[in-house]
Design a protein around this motif. Structure first.
Motif, mmCIF file in Angstrom:
data_model
loop_
_atom_site.group_PDB
_atom_site.id
_atom_site.type_symbol
_atom_site.label_atom_id
_atom_site.label_comp_id
_atom_site.label_asym_id
_atom_site.label_seq_id
_atom_site.Cartn_x
_atom_site.Cartn_y
_atom_site.Cartn_z
ATOM 1 N N THR A 3 -18.242 -35.499 -10.947
ATOM 2 C CA THR A 3 -19.295 -35.239 -11.923
ATOM 3 C C THR A 3 -19.857 -33.838 -11.752
ATOM 4 O O THR A 3 -19.766 -33.232 -10.677
ATOM 5 C CB THR A 3 -20.444 -36.252 -11.788
ATOM 6 O OG1 THR A 3 -21.158 -35.996 -10.560
ATOM 7 C CG2 THR A 3 -19.914 -37.680 -11.789
ATOM 8 N N ILE A 4 -20.438 -33.333 -12.819
ATOM 9 C CA ILE A 4 -21.032 -32.004 -12.771
ATOM 10 C C ILE A 4 -22.220 -31.968 -11.820
ATOM 11 O O ILE A 4 -22.487 -30.953 -11.175
ATOM 12 C CB ILE A 4 -21.435 -31.547 -14.194
ATOM 13 C CG1 ILE A 4 -21.793 -30.051 -14.184
ATOM 14 C CG2 ILE A 4 -22.571 -32.397 -14.742
ATOM 15 C CD1 ILE A 4 -21.970 -29.481 -15.577
ATOM 16 N N ASN A 5 -22.919 -33.100 -11.687
ATOM 17 C CA ASN A 5 -24.039 -33.164 -10.745
ATOM 18 C C ASN A 5 -23.543 -32.976 -9.312
ATOM 19 O O ASN A 5 -24.167 -32.269 -8.510
ATOM 20 C CB ASN A 5 -24.764 -34.500 -10.858
ATOM 21 C CG ASN A 5 -25.237 -34.796 -12.262
ATOM 22 O OD1 ASN A 5 -24.475 -35.313 -13.068
ATOM 23 N ND2 ASN A 5 -26.473 -34.439 -12.581
ATOM 24 N N ARG A 7 -20.825 -31.404 -8.419
ATOM 25 C CA ARG A 7 -20.386 -30.010 -8.257
ATOM 26 C C ARG A 7 -21.582 -29.077 -8.107
ATOM 27 O O ARG A 7 -21.540 -28.115 -7.341
ATOM 28 C CB ARG A 7 -19.495 -29.599 -9.442
ATOM 29 C CG ARG A 7 -18.139 -30.287 -9.442
ATOM 30 C CD ARG A 7 -17.193 -29.686 -10.464
ATOM 31 N NE ARG A 7 -17.579 -29.987 -11.836
ATOM 32 C CZ ARG A 7 -17.249 -31.099 -12.472
ATOM 33 N NH1 ARG A 7 -16.559 -32.035 -11.865
ATOM 34 N NH2 ARG A 7 -17.609 -31.284 -13.733
ATOM 35 N N PHE A 8 -22.645 -29.343 -8.834
ATOM 36 C CA PHE A 8 -23.844 -28.517 -8.720
ATOM 37 C C PHE A 8 -24.429 -28.635 -7.316
ATOM 38 O O PHE A 8 -24.801 -27.628 -6.696
ATOM 39 C CB PHE A 8 -24.871 -28.948 -9.767
ATOM 40 C CG PHE A 8 -26.139 -28.144 -9.758
ATOM 41 C CD1 PHE A 8 -26.180 -26.868 -10.286
ATOM 42 C CD2 PHE A 8 -27.304 -28.668 -9.205
ATOM 43 C CE1 PHE A 8 -27.352 -26.126 -10.279
ATOM 44 C CE2 PHE A 8 -28.481 -27.934 -9.189
ATOM 45 C CZ PHE A 8 -28.501 -26.654 -9.725
ATOM 46 N N VAL A 48 -26.403 -25.606 -17.603
ATOM 47 C CA VAL A 48 -25.167 -24.887 -17.273
ATOM 48 C C VAL A 48 -25.381 -23.389 -17.453
ATOM 49 O O VAL A 48 -25.036 -22.579 -16.592
ATOM 50 C CB VAL A 48 -23.999 -25.366 -18.158
ATOM 51 C CG1 VAL A 48 -22.785 -24.446 -17.992
ATOM 52 C CG2 VAL A 48 -23.606 -26.794 -17.807
ATOM 53 N N LEU A 63 -17.539 -25.457 -12.907
ATOM 54 C CA LEU A 63 -18.797 -26.178 -12.994
ATOM 55 C C LEU A 63 -18.734 -27.282 -14.047
ATOM 56 O O LEU A 63 -19.184 -28.413 -13.817
ATOM 57 C CB LEU A 63 -19.937 -25.211 -13.317
ATOM 58 C CG LEU A 63 -21.346 -25.817 -13.396
ATOM 59 C CD1 LEU A 63 -21.748 -26.450 -12.065
ATOM 60 C CD2 LEU A 63 -22.358 -24.753 -13.810
ATOM 61 N N LEU A 64 -18.155 -26.963 -15.204
ATOM 62 C CA LEU A 64 -18.105 -27.935 -16.298
ATOM 63 C C LEU A 64 -17.053 -29.014 -16.094
ATOM 64 O O LEU A 64 -17.311 -30.201 -16.344
ATOM 65 C CB LEU A 64 -17.836 -27.207 -17.616
ATOM 66 C CG LEU A 64 -19.013 -26.454 -18.231
ATOM 67 C CD1 LEU A 64 -18.524 -25.538 -19.342
ATOM 68 C CD2 LEU A 64 -20.051 -27.434 -18.775
ATOM 69 N N TYR A 65 -15.855 -28.609 -15.642
ATOM 70 C CA TYR A 65 -14.728 -29.540 -15.642
ATOM 71 C C TYR A 65 -14.071 -29.751 -14.277
ATOM 72 O O TYR A 65 -13.160 -30.580 -14.158
ATOM 73 C CB TYR A 65 -13.655 -29.049 -16.622
ATOM 74 C CG TYR A 65 -14.204 -28.703 -17.981
ATOM 75 C CD1 TYR A 65 -14.707 -29.697 -18.827
ATOM 76 C CD2 TYR A 65 -14.244 -27.377 -18.423
ATOM 77 C CE1 TYR A 65 -15.223 -29.377 -20.073
ATOM 78 C CE2 TYR A 65 -14.755 -27.053 -19.673
ATOM 79 C CZ TYR A 65 -15.236 -28.053 -20.489
ATOM 80 O OH TYR A 65 -15.758 -27.730 -21.725
#
Length: 218
Positions: A3-5, A7-8, A48, A63-65
């Protein structure tokens, strides 16, 4: 990190940036940033953009994918010949052509950027006929095309012609001509009306524009 979370959160840990510092960089509250690190929390385009603005070396694609590397490929300049030559003066396209091999221009410097390292040269954009696609002051990466019968119609090319066709050095969208022996050149700026038809026989060289770099990246 599906998930993007995730990755963040990984990004902050990897770069050793605290919630407080990231909130300051993003211009957001600590509560806002902390929520972005939690699974299931909304992570739309606005955070983003804020993340990329705060950390410009981070790859949006990652970040997105989750694709590719965390950081963008490095873009460096040098004078030692690593990468692709950049010519400050667009007239230096003469040095890219075989008829000028006896006295080639010296590149201003070289640009080493992985995605464009198969290109022939970098050149500055001159004029505004291709606005908004390409604007004056931007730098284009061009790759020479040798077979004029295989053209990606509708794509932008740097076209260099002989004296019979006014010795043009122009960036235009290339479309089929009235006959197979001709090409139609078209500006993307709507203020530049009308097409230009050029016989292939008068084209000295054709370069596909693979991409561009804004000068503030150099």
């Amino acid at each position: 990190m599906e998930t993007i979370n995730e990755r963040f959160a990984h990004l902050l840990k990897e770069k050793q940036i605290s919630i407080k510092e990231m909130a300051h960089r993003m211009g957001k509250s600590e509560v806002y940033v902390r929520k972005l690190t939690q699974a299931g929390q909304s992570f739309g385009i606005e955070p983003v953009r804020a993340t990329i603005d705060a950390l410009p070396d981070v790859s949006p694609d990652w970040l997105l994918y989750g694709r590719g590397d965390v950081l963008r490929p490095r873009l460096t300049t040098n004078t030692e010949g690593r990468g692709v030559p950049y010519y400050e003066d667009i007239e230096a396209t003469c040095s890219l052509l075989s008829t000028y091999d006896d006295s080639p221009e010296r590149p201003t410097f070289f640009i080493d950027y992985e995605h464009f390292n198969d290109c022939t040269a970098y050149l500055p954009v001159v004029g505004d006929s291709m606005v908004p696609q390409y604007c004056a002051g931007e730098i284009i990466a061009v790759k020479r095309v040798w077979n004029l019968d295989i053209i990606q119609w509708g794509e932008a090319y740097l076209v260099v012609t002989d004296s019979e066709a006014n010795s043009l050095r122009t960036v235009k969208l290339v479309h089929p001509g009235p006959t197979p022996a001709e090409l139609t050149l078209r500006a993307s700026n709507p203020d530049y009306a009308g097409d230009m038809v050029i016989p292939k026989a008068h084209i000295v060289a054709l370069f596909l524009i693979k991409g561009k770099i804004k000068r503030n990246q150099l």
